[in-house]
Design a protein around this motif. Structure first.
Motif, short mmCIF file in Angstrom:
data_model
loop_
_atom_site.label_atom_id
_atom_site.label_comp_id
_atom_site.label_asym_id
_atom_site.label_seq_id
_atom_site.Cartn_x
_atom_site.Cartn_y
_atom_site.Cartn_z
N PHE A 170 -18.21 -5.89 43.78
CA PHE A 170 -19.05 -5.10 43.49
C PHE A 170 -18.88 -4.57 41.95
CE2 PHE A 170 -20.02 -3.60 48.05
CZ PHE A 170 -21.11 -4.55 48.19
N PRO A 171 -19.56 -5.08 41.05
CA PRO A 171 -19.29 -4.65 39.75
C PRO A 171 -19.41 -2.91 39.59
CG PRO A 171 -21.49 -5.59 39.64
CD PRO A 171 -20.63 -6.01 40.93
N LEU A 172 -18.83 -2.48 38.70
CA LEU A 172 -18.97 -0.89 38.44
C LEU A 172 -20.00 -0.61 38.04
CD1 LEU A 172 -16.88 1.21 39.34
CD2 LEU A 172 -16.39 1.52 36.87
N THR A 173 -20.76 -1.36 37.01
CA THR A 173 -22.10 -1.16 36.65
C THR A 173 -22.79 -2.68 36.53
OG1 THR A 173 -21.49 -1.75 34.38
CG2 THR A 173 -21.39 0.65 35.18
N PRO A 174 -23.90 -2.88 36.44
CA PRO A 174 -24.64 -4.21 36.69
C PRO A 174 -24.11 -5.17 35.48
CG PRO A 174 -26.15 -2.61 37.10
CD PRO A 174 -25.02 -1.91 36.61
N GLU A 175 -24.09 -4.53 34.26
CA GLU A 175 -23.43 -5.36 33.15
C GLU A 175 -22.14 -5.95 33.46
OE1 GLU A 175 -24.36 -2.02 33.09
OE2 GLU A 175 -26.07 -1.80 31.79
N GLU A 176 -21.27 -5.64 34.16
CA GLU A 176 -19.84 -5.93 34.37
C GLU A 176 -19.76 -7.22 35.74
OE1 GLU A 176 -16.77 -2.81 33.65
OE2 GLU A 176 -18.43 -1.93 34.56
N THR A 177 -20.90 -7.68 36.06
CA THR A 177 -21.01 -8.99 36.81
C THR A 177 -20.22 -9.96 35.93
OG1 THR A 177 -23.10 -7.98 37.78
CG2 THR A 177 -22.36 -10.39 38.03
N VAL A 178 -19.42 -11.08 36.55
CA VAL A 178 -18.87 -11.97 35.91
C VAL A 178 -19.91 -12.92 35.43
CG1 VAL A 178 -16.68 -11.39 37.19
CG2 VAL A 178 -18.25 -13.42 37.83
#
Length: 626
Positions: A170-178
């Motif tokens: 789970f990314p900490l924020t949506p922007e941190e999706t690989v």
């Protein structure tokens, strides 16, 4: 608002000198990797480009399916080491495991043309990939400003992907999706700074009918133990005890099919199974003992040499690497040029159909023969699987676990009544169960006093029901907090989305359930299970609202940055030009900083200002791209 989440590596001090950027010889970034030794780098197989058509007929190393591994030369660079220069690398012989038909595999080991300082190698460690563990990773997106690396943060979710080989993050924020450029990156535990896995994939449901702001963006990693299963050669670089400490059994050994089916259900935490089970396998019951050992082997991520892969096809075994023996892994030649031994991995035969006998991969975190073991010894193994280590000489594994907030492991302990102190060990397992562990306690003597104590522990009586009701209460309190968060976040963007307000009604339903006239009855337990499901569904619903709001807030923040970037361009022009465009800037600024923000209107206002700036600066429409 607009917290910075993409952190360039030159502003973050991690000390991860094993971080590798992999590029083509022309300088195009392909992905990431992990330095394992002076001349070895681990990465994903799909990071390495396929060979161009080769008219010379030169041979390349092949995997067990006969497919040719790429001979493409790539460049690897230790971005965490100041002054390091790119060095050529190729896939090591027999160490390329491409993505198989069911998406398993996808790992490769590269050999460097020039050895690096071995002190920069990664600390790979076997740790159970438990839910909620905080991790970070560094990748190399194609964006020019971020090609030197960007950090993302995440928490581990649970098994996912092909045959449960992967772990969802789970990314900490949506922007941190690989994103592209992260494949092959080390996934590092925030707590211990050890490498637990490797980024392998992401998922974007572009085919979904949902609007772009509501689509899923998922990240996945391969745990180190799964990588070792595909590339046994890297075992020498991995610390931490193996999860499976039970003896291996031959594939053709007889087994109790009904017992195997029960074990598969318990390992999968199927409905109706209990958190703690105490069973008896008497001395001389070789078939039941073999059935248990085999079930544990199939549930382990890192299979022993004589256990089959739960798949209908062969998995690769690196050239020159002998399967690990019960005494430990055999030494493997560094250059991988020794003759390939016969593969010990065979697909399940017709005598072993998948009819509910196979447990999910990764469903057992630790399996031990505890005969003669002390509580401290068992606690040490449990702590190691959690990635915990005592602080200094006075540290105690038992104390560490006693202070741990959670022990979310599935543990099999065999020979409990033959431990150094069986009663003390059973009491210790009670502590583990209270912190969330699932336990299968195996006894050899049906008359042992420790078995009687364990059976009382495993009885799902009123205490367990009270604990379940308390857990539901805590989840409802969490829903109430998340509803407040959802209200605050949705209020920032127009049109304001409706927020579920279910916490108050759920509290009333919980009160009615606590007043049930026959707690513990089959009807009550069914109602409780249904209510637990309802509570989880309501939590998912409010989390979905928050996720959509966060995506829109991220877009608003992006527009704010775009507006200020164009304003900075205009500031270099004449005062007259700045005054001419100022009303457009103010209009866009007011829309973006008002609450709620009309996102579509604000986007149009930013574009009008951008167009005015382009006109004044004589830039073409596409000129704002770097």
């Amino acid at each position: 608002m607009g917290e910075e989440t993409e952190v360039p590596v030159n502003t973050e001090v991690r000390g991860e000198t094993w971080r590798v950027r992999i590029s083509t010889t022309g300088g195009d970034v392909l992905g990431a990797g992990i330095l394992l030794a002076a001349d070895a780098v681990l990465t994903c197989a799909h990071v390495i480009p396929a060979d161009p058509v080769d008219a010379t007929g030169s041979r390349r190393p092949r995997d067990l399916d006969g497919r040719t591994a790429p001979g493409t030369e790539v460049l690897v660079e230790l971005v965490g080491v100041p002054g390091a220069r790119p060095v050529p690398a190729r896939v090591a012989d027999g160490c390329w495991v491409p993505e198989l038909a069911d998406s398993r595999g996808d790992v490769a080991l590269l050999t460097l043309a020039e050895p690096q300082d071995a002190r920069h190698a990664a600390p790979l460690h076997r740790v159970a990939p438990t839910h909620g563990r905080s991790v970070w990773m560094c990748g190399f997106p194609s964006t020019r400003e971020l090609q030197d690396g960007v950090w993302f943060r995440a928490t581990l979710a649970g098994p996912a992907g092909p045959r449960g080989e992967w772990v969802q993050m789970f990314p900490l924020t949506p922007e941190e999706t690989v994103r592209p450029g992260f494949s092959g990156a080390a996934v590092t535990d925030v707590e211990t700074h050890r490498v637990l896995g490797m980024v392998v994939s992401r998922y974007d449901d572009r085919s979904s009918a949902a609007p772009a702001s509501g689509r899923l963006h998922l990240s996945y990693m391969i745990p180190i133990e799964t990588v070792v299963r595909h590339l046994p050669v890297i075992d020498r670089y991995v610390s931490g005890g193996r999860g499976n400490g039970l003896p291996s059994v031959p594939r053709g050994a007889a087994r109790d099919r009904e017992f195997a089916r029960w074990l598969a259900r318990w390992f999968a935490a199927a409905e109706g199974t209990r958190r703690v089970e105490a069973i008896v396998i008497k001395k001389g019951e070789a078939v039941r003992a073999a059935t248990l050992s085999r079930a544990v082997a199939l549930a382990d991520r890192e299979l022993p040499a004589d256990a089959p892969l739960p798949a209908p096809r062969r998995a690769p075994l690196p050239v020159g690497i002998r399967p690990p023996s019960p005494a430990g892994p055999a030494a493997a030649p560094r250059n991988g040029t020794a003759r390939r031994p016969p593969s010990p991995y065979e697909p399940p035969g017709p005598e072993e159909p998948d009819d509910g006998l196979l447990p999910p991969v990764g469903s057992v975190d630790l399996a031990l023969d505890v005969s003669g073991e002390t509580v401290a010894g068992v606690a040490g193994r449990v702590a190691d699987r959690l990635g915990l280590s005592p602080d200094g000489d006075d540290g105690s594994a038992v104390g560490l676990l006693g202070g741990a907030g959670a022990v979310p492991l599935t543990i099999v302990a065999e020979g409990v009544d033959y431990a150094a102190d069986p009663l003390a060990l059973v009491e210790f397992t009670d502590l583990l169960a209270a912190r969330g562990a699932r336990l299968l306690l195996v006894f050899r003597n049906p008359e042992s006093q420790s078995l009687e104590l364990a059976l009382r522990m495993a009885d799902p009586g009123r205490n367990e029901i009270a604990a379940r009701l308390d857990r539901v209460r805590d989840r409802i309190d969490h829903i109430a907090r998340r509803e407040r968060t959802a209200h605050d976040r949705t209020a920032l963007i127009a049109p304001v989305r409706p927020v579920p307000q279910r916490a108050a009604a759920l509290r009333l339903d919980l009160t009615a359930l606590r007043r049930h006239p026959d707690p513990g009855s089959a009807r009550f337990l069914a109602d409780l299970r249904a209510f637990e499901g309802t509570v989880e569904s309501e939590l998912l619903r409010v989390e979905e609202v928050i996720g959509l709001a966060e995506t829109q807030i991220a877009r608003r923040n992006e527009l704010r940055g775009r507006l200020e970037a164009f304003f900075a361009l205009l500031a270099a022009r004449s005062l007259e030009e700045e005054r001419a465009a100022a009303p457009l800037y103010r209009a866009a600024h007011n829309l973006l900083h008002g609450a709620p923000c009309e996102l579509a209107e604000a986007e149009r206002a930013v574009e009008r200002f951008a167009e005015a700036v382009r006109h004044h600066t004589h830039r073409p429409r596409g000129g704002d791209a770097p």
